[in-house]
Design a protein around this motif. Structure first.
Motif, PDB file in Angstrom:
ATOM      1  N   LEU A  77      18.081 -41.715   8.604  1.00 58.04           N
ATOM      2  CA  LEU A  77      18.974 -40.629   9.005  1.00 58.04           C
ATOM      3  C   LEU A  77      19.631 -41.075  10.296  1.00 58.04           C
ATOM      4  O   LEU A  77      19.106 -40.860  11.403  1.00 58.04           O
ATOM      5  CB  LEU A  77      18.200 -39.320   9.178  1.00 58.04           C
ATOM      6  CG  LEU A  77      19.040 -38.074   9.475  1.00 58.04           C
ATOM      7  CD1 LEU A  77      20.050 -37.804   8.362  1.00 58.04           C
ATOM      8  CD2 LEU A  77      18.130 -36.859   9.667  1.00 58.04           C
ATOM      9  N   THR A  78      20.773 -41.727  10.170  1.00 60.85           N
ATOM     10  CA  THR A  78      21.422 -42.372  11.313  1.00 60.85           C
ATOM     11  C   THR A  78      21.804 -41.369  12.390  1.00 60.85           C
ATOM     12  O   THR A  78      21.675 -41.655  13.598  1.00 60.85           O
ATOM     13  CB  THR A  78      22.668 -43.141  10.831  1.00 60.85           C
ATOM     14  OG1 THR A  78      22.304 -44.008   9.769  1.00 60.85           O
ATOM     15  CG2 THR A  78      23.278 -43.953  11.964  1.00 60.85           C
ATOM     16  N   LYS A 133      20.375 -38.790  13.473  1.00 60.15           N
ATOM     17  CA  LYS A 133      19.239 -38.382  14.299  1.00 60.15           C
ATOM     18  C   LYS A 133      18.379 -39.574  14.714  1.00 60.15           C
ATOM     19  O   LYS A 133      17.300 -39.390  15.311  1.00 60.15           O
ATOM     20  CB  LYS A 133      18.373 -37.386  13.535  1.00 60.15           C
ATOM     21  CG  LYS A 133      19.101 -36.103  13.137  1.00 60.15           C
ATOM     22  CD  LYS A 133      19.516 -35.287  14.363  1.00 60.15           C
ATOM     23  CE  LYS A 133      20.185 -33.987  13.945  1.00 60.15           C
ATOM     24  NZ  LYS A 133      20.564 -33.164  15.134  1.00 60.15           N
ATOM     25  N   GLY A 176      19.776 -33.620   5.943  1.00 55.76           N
ATOM     26  CA  GLY A 176      20.899 -34.356   6.487  1.00 55.76           C
ATOM     27  C   GLY A 176      21.417 -35.373   5.491  1.00 55.76           C
ATOM     28  O   GLY A 176      20.944 -35.468   4.348  1.00 55.76           O
ATOM     29  N   GLU A 177      22.391 -36.139   5.948  1.00 54.83           N
ATOM     30  CA  GLU A 177      22.950 -37.202   5.099  1.00 54.83           C
ATOM     31  C   GLU A 177      22.166 -38.483   5.343  1.00 54.83           C
ATOM     32  O   GLU A 177      22.358 -39.161   6.348  1.00 54.83           O
ATOM     33  CB  GLU A 177      24.439 -37.420   5.393  1.00 54.83           C
ATOM     34  CG  GLU A 177      25.080 -38.413   4.429  1.00 54.83           C
ATOM     35  CD  GLU A 177      26.588 -38.530   4.620  1.00 54.83           C
ATOM     36  OE1 GLU A 177      27.175 -39.469   4.067  1.00 54.83           O
ATOM     37  OE2 GLU A 177      27.164 -37.682   5.324  1.00 54.83           O
ATOM     38  N   TRP A 178      21.296 -38.793   4.420  1.00 53.70           N
ATOM     39  CA  TRP A 178      20.394 -39.939   4.539  1.00 53.70           C
ATOM     40  C   TRP A 178      21.010 -41.178   3.890  1.00 53.70           C
ATOM     41  O   TRP A 178      21.676 -41.088   2.872  1.00 53.70           O
ATOM     42  CB  TRP A 178      19.057 -39.637   3.866  1.00 53.70           C
ATOM     43  CG  TRP A 178      18.198 -38.670   4.629  1.00 53.70           C
ATOM     44  CD1 TRP A 178      18.314 -37.319   4.665  1.00 53.70           C
ATOM     45  CD2 TRP A 178      17.101 -38.996   5.480  1.00 53.70           C
ATOM     46  NE1 TRP A 178      17.365 -36.755   5.474  1.00 53.70           N
ATOM     47  CE2 TRP A 178      16.594 -37.785   5.987  1.00 53.70           C
ATOM     48  CE3 TRP A 178      16.489 -40.191   5.860  1.00 53.70           C
ATOM     49  CZ2 TRP A 178      15.500 -37.731   6.856  1.00 53.70           C
ATOM     50  CZ3 TRP A 178      15.398 -40.149   6.713  1.00 53.70           C
ATOM     51  CH2 TRP A 178      14.915 -38.934   7.210  1.00 53.70           C
ATOM     52  N   LYS A 179      20.741 -42.307   4.530  1.00 58.11           N
ATOM     53  CA  LYS A 179      21.099 -43.606   3.933  1.00 58.11           C
ATOM     54  C   LYS A 179      19.873 -44.128   3.202  1.00 58.11           C
ATOM     55  O   LYS A 179      18.804 -44.286   3.804  1.00 58.11           O
ATOM     56  CB  LYS A 179      21.532 -44.594   5.013  1.00 58.11           C
ATOM     57  CG  LYS A 179      21.894 -45.976   4.455  1.00 58.11           C
ATOM     58  CD  LYS A 179      22.307 -46.939   5.563  1.00 58.11           C
ATOM     59  CE  LYS A 179      22.662 -48.305   5.012  1.00 58.11           C
ATOM     60  NZ  LYS A 179      23.039 -49.258   6.102  1.00 58.11           N
ATOM     61  N   ASN A 200      24.715 -43.432   0.681  1.00 58.02           N
ATOM     62  CA  ASN A 200      24.431 -42.233   1.456  1.00 58.02           C
ATOM     63  C   ASN A 200      24.359 -41.031   0.525  1.00 58.02           C
ATOM     64  O   ASN A 200      25.131 -40.931  -0.437  1.00 58.02           O
ATOM     65  CB  ASN A 200      25.502 -42.003   2.518  1.00 58.02           C
ATOM     66  CG  ASN A 200      25.471 -43.064   3.606  1.00 58.02           C
ATOM     67  OD1 ASN A 200      24.447 -43.706   3.829  1.00 58.02           O
ATOM     68  ND2 ASN A 200      26.590 -43.261   4.290  1.00 58.02           N
ATOM     69  N   GLN A 243      23.186 -36.565   0.509  1.00 56.41           N
ATOM     70  CA  GLN A 243      22.707 -35.373   1.191  1.00 56.41           C
ATOM     71  C   GLN A 243      21.352 -34.960   0.615  1.00 56.41           C
ATOM     72  O   GLN A 243      21.204 -34.768  -0.595  1.00 56.41           O
ATOM     73  CB  GLN A 243      23.707 -34.228   1.021  1.00 56.41           C
ATOM     74  CG  GLN A 243      23.313 -32.937   1.712  1.00 56.41           C
ATOM     75  CD  GLN A 243      23.334 -33.054   3.234  1.00 56.41           C
ATOM     76  OE1 GLN A 243      24.170 -33.783   3.782  1.00 56.41           O
ATOM     77  NE2 GLN A 243      22.430 -32.361   3.908  1.00 56.41           N
TER      78      GLN A 243
END
Length: 635
Positions: free
Chosen positions: A579-580, A582, A610-613, A631, A633
């Motif tokens: 999670l870039t 944060k 969140g938007e996770w990679k 990426n 959500q």
């Protein structure tokens, strides 16, 4: 100026058209192999209640038998009952035993598509919760193994035999009538007939094992042979054998009555040549139709148009490459007293140009049926093989251009003046031999001297013919053409057994759609990522399923597939979540291997929404590795 530019321009246009046709064509007209487009239960799902049946949906109607569809429990025992049934034209189902225990079940299938190619595969689903399974299906590849290679060799030899048979006979009839009496050409064409006949019988024997068990021991199973004879492919092979019997009569006349001198040679030869041309064309077209009626052209889009196009395509290939082979034999093996004339070479050059034009026209239509998009050239195995064929065709046409130049410069090695000198020399020798014979009173000795002198004259004429630099250059260029043609035919044979790019891409799209539809309704996440590690067998697609894709514990499944959608194993798969925004992560996850091409992990913790990679690392060998990411959500 016009005379200088026009031939070059015509050559460039011909080269461009031929390469374009090969670019868009392939190995014979193909519309589609059958592909699995849906299943119930779907691949990788976990169902709460054990299903009563498993159903598979294909992209086209397929042929099934009692062993086409099986379901195996985690210990590898079959849990299906009864025979597979056709429930809706393209959907087939098999019933399951009642009271199935929780665990991971494996579905295996092996069917024959409408274009005669075997199609197989496997996938898993789970009841209650995933479990370890002892089932391994990595070696199950329809049409593979020893029998698959033998069948591929038989296909190659059948194409080669057809090309030599039809092209060689066409060369004799249309370009060099005197060649019907040349022993080397007779052996070539008859050899093509024998090769095609033997290859057809070979394919008939192999067919049952090729589409079934794949075992060498089943090749001579008479029950399997009986089943093959009742299929469309079996009927096509039997009809090919019947047409080959007619072809044998054709060859008997071509190299028999047609080759013998006649008092009314011009009139009788003209009538006989006309009859042979009509009969030969009918037989050649019928032989070509034995491929068209059972393979790619007989199914898919516009089969009523595709089948005649297929026949024309094969006739053009045979006329060009088979005639080229006959010309090569004539240049190297024709006796000195009957050398191949310049006029015959030029006639073949014109016929070959017409054949290339026909190949371009049929190739454009075939491309529309086979590829569907330009991306299929690089994204599918069929397209990649086709790129190889493009280079070979470009090389072949380039060498053909050189051959045409040598043909334009070619001079007859036996002009009229030399013929007269040779005739006078022979008369002088004959007088000398006769005088010697009458003096000695030995007719036998005179005959021996005459034969010796004839052999010396033939050798002298051959030396004169071979000394012509233009003829020598033509022989070398035609030999190079034939060498490239052999490789081109091998690539073409592989292409005929490869799933067309259009079908492969449509199957992947349908599979992605079917797998993502249930996921979206349940809140699960599905990501597809293509990878290429750069090594051997390094291309594929990795699919990651995360359920329920929200904060807290999640269940994760990872599937690794080849570009054609078939599952396969690799040494290692690793996943990381980041999670870039944060500055969280990477959070590594190492899933457990469940079965072929399937890894899973439970309790995958996602700490916040969140938007996770999501990065997946794929290793296909000790040194070939790549990381792909997307990426998404979550929460």
């Amino acid at each position: 100026m016009t005379r200088t530019i026009t031939p070059r321009l015509r050559t460039l246009v011909l080269l461009f058209l031929a390469v374009t046709g090969a670019l868009l064509a392939g190995a014979g007209p193909a519309s589609a192999h059958a592909a699995l487009t849906g299943s119930d239960p779907a691949q990788g799902v976990v169902v709460k209640k054990a299903p009563t049946q498993v159903s598979l949906t294909f992209s086209e109607k397929v042929a099934i038998n009692d062993d086409s569809l099986h379901v195996l429990d985690p210990k590898g025992k079959e849990v299906d009952v009864g025979k597979p049934s056709d429930i809706s034209g393209t959907t087939y189902a098999v019933q399951l035993k009642s009271g199935l225990a929780d665990g991971t079940y494996t579905v295996t299938y092996q069917v024959v598509s409408a274009d005669s190619h075997p199609v197989s595969g496997a996938y898993t689903f789970s009841v209650g919760a995933p479990s370890q399974t002892t089932v391994s299906v990595s070696g199950q590849t329809a049409g593979g193994g020893v029998v698959g290679r033998l069948y591929g060799f038989g296909r190659y030899m059948s194409y080669a035999g057809y090309i030599v048979l039809v092209g060689g006979a066409a060369f004799v009839l249309a370009c060099w009538q005197r060649g019907s009496g040349v022993r080397a050409l007779q052996r070539l064409v008859v050899g093509g007939w024998l090769t095609l006949t033997a290859a057809t019988l070979w394919l008939l024997l192999l067919r049952g094992s090729y589409t079934g068990s794949g075992k060498v021991a089943d090749i001579f199973d008479l029950n399997l042979l009986g089943q093959v004879l009742q299929t469309k492919t079996g009927a096509a092979l039997v009809s090919r054998l019947l047409l080959l019997a007619a072809a044998a009569l054709f060859l008997a006349v071509l190299f028999g009555a047609y080759a013998r001198p006649s008092p009314k040679e011009n009139e009788e030869k003209r009538d006989l040549a006309f009859g042979l041309a009509i009969g030969g064309t009918v037989v050649a077209a019928g032989l070509a139709a034995s491929w068209a009626m059972a393979e790619h052209a007989s199914t898919g889009l516009q089969p009523g148009i595709a089948m005649p196009v297929d026949v024309l395509h094969l006739l053009a290939v045979a006329t060009w490459l088979g005639g080229l082979t006959a010309l090569l034999v004539a240049l190297y093996r024709a006796p000195a007293e009957t050398p191949v004339e310049t006029a015959a070479v030029r006639r073949f050059s014109r016929i070959a140009s017409g054949s290339v034009t026909a190949l371009v026209a049929t190739g454009i239509y075939q491309a529309w049926r086979q590829l569907g998009s330009w991306s299929a050239f690089t994204d599918t195995r069929y397209g990649q093989l086709l790129l190889v064929k493009i280079g070979l065709v470009a090389l072949l046409v380039g060498i053909a251009v050189l051959s045409r130049r040598w043909t334009a410069r070619l001079a007859d090695t036996a002009p009229a003046s030399k013929a007269k000198q040779s005739k006078a020399g022979k008369a002088e020798v004959k007088e000398r031999v006769t005088a010697s014979a009458s003096t000695a009173g030995n007719a036998k000795r005179a005959a021996q001297l005459a034969r010796q002198q004839a052999a010396q004259d033939a050798a002298r004429q051959k030396r004169l013919r071979d000394a012509d630099p233009h003829r020598f250059g033509l022989r070398r260029s035609v030999l190079a053409e034939a060498g490239v043609a052999v490789v081109l035919l091998a690539v073409t044979t592989v292409l005929t057994q490869t799933e067309p790019g259009r079908t492969e891409q449509e199957a992947k799209a349908a599979s992605s759609s079917s797998s993502s539809s249930p996921s979206s309704s349940s809140g699960a996440l599905t990501l597809d990522m293509s990878f290429d590690t750069g090594g051997q067998d390094g291309k594929g697609v990795v699919r990651l399923d995360l359920d329920p894709a929200r904060v807290g514990g999640n269940e994760m499944h990872v599937y690794v597939q080849r570009p054609n959608g078939r599952a396969f194993d690799i040494p290692e798969v690793k996943v990381a979540f980041m999670l870039t925004a944060k500055k969280i992560g990477p959070l590594p996850v190492t899933p457990d291997h469940i079965t072929t091409g399937h890894w899973a992990a439970t309790g995958v913790q996602i700490p916040m929404a969140g938007e996770w990679k999501i990065a997946v690392t794929v290793r296909t060998s000790d040194i070939d590795q790549v990381t792909v990411s997307k990426n998404a959500q979550i929460g």
